[in-house]
Design an enzyme around this catalytic site. Sequence first.
Site, short mmCIF file in Angstrom:
data_model
loop_
_atom_site.label_atom_id
_atom_site.label_comp_id
_atom_site.label_asym_id
_atom_site.label_seq_id
_atom_site.Cartn_x
_atom_site.Cartn_y
_atom_site.Cartn_z
N ARG A 66 0.84 -1.21 0.00
CA ARG A 66 0.00 0.00 0.00
C ARG A 66 0.87 1.25 0.00
O ARG A 66 1.99 1.24 0.50
CB ARG A 66 -0.88 0.02 1.25
CG ARG A 66 -1.89 -1.09 1.28
CD ARG A 66 -3.00 -0.79 2.25
NE ARG A 66 -2.55 -0.54 3.60
CZ ARG A 66 -3.16 0.29 4.44
NH1 ARG A 66 -4.23 0.95 4.04
NH2 ARG A 66 -2.71 0.45 5.66
N LYS A 131 3.28 -11.03 9.92
CA LYS A 131 2.64 -10.77 8.63
C LYS A 131 3.04 -11.85 7.62
O LYS A 131 4.17 -11.91 7.17
CB LYS A 131 3.03 -9.37 8.13
CG LYS A 131 2.38 -9.00 6.82
CD LYS A 131 2.26 -7.50 6.64
CE LYS A 131 1.89 -7.16 5.21
NZ LYS A 131 1.46 -5.78 5.03
N ARG A 266 -2.94 0.07 14.89
CA ARG A 266 -1.89 -0.39 15.82
C ARG A 266 -2.52 -0.71 17.17
O ARG A 266 -3.55 -0.14 17.54
CB ARG A 266 -0.84 0.70 16.04
CG ARG A 266 -0.11 1.14 14.81
CD ARG A 266 0.97 0.13 14.42
NE ARG A 266 1.68 0.54 13.22
CZ ARG A 266 1.28 0.26 11.97
NH1 ARG A 266 0.18 -0.45 11.76
NH2 ARG A 266 1.97 0.66 10.94
P1 ATP Z 1 -0.21 -0.83 7.83
O1 ATP Z 1 -0.55 -1.20 9.23
O2 ATP Z 1 0.01 0.60 7.61
O3 ATP Z 1 -1.11 -1.46 6.83
P2 ATP Z 1 1.73 -2.62 6.78
O4 ATP Z 1 3.06 -3.11 7.23
O5 ATP Z 1 0.67 -3.67 6.67
O6 ATP Z 1 1.25 -1.43 7.67
P3 ATP Z 1 1.53 -2.27 4.03
O7 ATP Z 1 1.70 -1.09 3.16
O8 ATP Z 1 0.20 -2.94 4.08
O9 ATP Z 1 1.98 -1.88 5.45
O10 ATP Z 1 2.58 -3.38 3.60
C1 ATP Z 1 3.87 -3.03 3.13
C2 ATP Z 1 4.89 -3.29 4.22
O11 ATP Z 1 5.01 -4.69 4.39
C3 ATP Z 1 6.29 -2.82 3.88
O12 ATP Z 1 6.50 -1.50 4.27
C4 ATP Z 1 7.18 -3.79 4.66
O13 ATP Z 1 7.40 -3.29 5.98
C5 ATP Z 1 6.33 -5.03 4.78
N1 ATP Z 1 6.77 -6.13 3.90
C6 ATP Z 1 7.35 -6.08 2.69
N2 ATP Z 1 7.56 -7.30 2.20
C7 ATP Z 1 7.11 -8.16 3.13
C8 ATP Z 1 7.05 -9.57 3.23
N3 ATP Z 1 7.47 -10.37 2.25
N4 ATP Z 1 6.51 -10.10 4.36
C9 ATP Z 1 6.06 -9.33 5.38
N5 ATP Z 1 6.08 -7.99 5.34
C10 ATP Z 1 6.60 -7.40 4.24
C1 BTN Z 2 0.54 -5.02 1.46
O1 BTN Z 2 0.63 -5.73 2.45
O2 BTN Z 2 0.69 -3.79 1.48
C2 BTN Z 2 0.14 -5.65 0.14
C3 BTN Z 2 1.25 -6.44 -0.49
C4 BTN Z 2 0.81 -6.99 -1.83
C5 BTN Z 2 1.92 -7.68 -2.54
C6 BTN Z 2 1.46 -8.32 -3.81
S1 BTN Z 2 2.70 -9.38 -4.52
C7 BTN Z 2 1.77 -9.53 -5.99
C8 BTN Z 2 1.22 -8.15 -6.28
N1 BTN Z 2 2.19 -7.36 -7.01
C9 BTN Z 2 2.62 -6.32 -6.29
O3 BTN Z 2 3.47 -5.49 -6.68
N2 BTN Z 2 1.99 -6.29 -5.10
C10 BTN Z 2 1.06 -7.38 -4.95
#
Ligand code: ATP
Ligand code: BTN
Length: 268
Positions: A66, A131, A266
């Site tokens: 996101r 996550k 959070r």
């Molecule tokens: P929010 O609570 O704001 O949704 P979030 O960590 O879920 O926080 P997202 O934008 O949904 O944020 O997800 C992107 C984030 O996930 C990245 O900033 C990174 O910290 C984390 N991330 C990236 N790749 C992975 C992965 N493979 N597994 C777990 N977390 C990851």
């Molecule tokens: C999140 O947690 O913010 C969402 C992560 C979504 C990742 C998937 S991987 C396949 C698809 N291609 C991308 O670039 N993002 C989504």
Amino acid sequence: MHQSLSPCQIDPVRLHVLLGQASRRFSVETLRECSSTSTLLLERARQAAPSGLLLVADRQTAGRGRRGRRWLSSPEGALTFSLLWRFAGNVAQLAGLSLAVGVAVARALEASGVSKIGLKWPNDILFDGGKLGGILVELESAPGSMLAVIGIGLNLQLPAADTEEFLHRPAALAQALSPVPDRHQLLAQLLIELAAILDRFSAAGFSALRDEWQAHHVWQDRQVRLLNGGLLDREGICLGADADGALLLRTATGIERCLSGDLSLRAA
Ligand code: ATP
Ligand code: BTN
């Protein structure tokens, strides 16, 4: 000419067999490498690609979460794919789609043997507090209809710790299941559940799936803070999602609905 598959790449023929009846709902394209399956699929969607087009990549060089955040994955350690789905109606009818997709992912993982999958509003898949995966739903209007590019990333193995400072602790299927399920079987299960959920959602909206989402909701009835751009926006008891997928918070001034996708949830 037949292109040989890399060791990790999904074989569309094998996937087709595993999908059974559901295979007619999807057309599958597999890629060794791309920037992001969602970026690519959005471009294809604008060029009239059909509903059900699925892009699965071994490696993404610019995987997105996101708000432009990065999504990290390795070919052998993850499943990364995006699905194009077209809907009749307007954007209001797609409220809660990201949450509905979460229910499909939870069903698929539970059918694959993982117990206790958690969902966090609006788009996280959790296991044991970490996550495990993320959902990125991107919507655009098309003439008389809407399109959604549904991107899903799941960790089969933990992503390398030195590559990113993770906001939340990552989790992986390898922590839940030994051996880790075959990627073809896992993807087929995810697609079967997605087709069923997307049909239900098209017919009845998120309200038909709300109870199931709530049953997986990790913050239910807990004191939480909502952040906007990192700053405290509101605080209260989390009551889950309403029929439109908005987060409900009981605050000092009453029950508030929170819809913005820019909010982060959070523990208080
Ligand atoms: P929010 O609570 O704001 O949704 P979030 O960590 O879920 O926080 P997202 O934008 O949904 O944020 O997800 C992107 C984030 O996930 C990245 O900033 C990174 O910290 C984390 N991330 C990236 N790749 C992975 C992965 N493979 N597994 C777990 N977390 C990851
Ligand atoms: C999140 O947690 O913010 C969402 C992560 C979504 C990742 C998937 S991987 C396949 C698809 N291609 C991308 O670039 N993002 C989504």
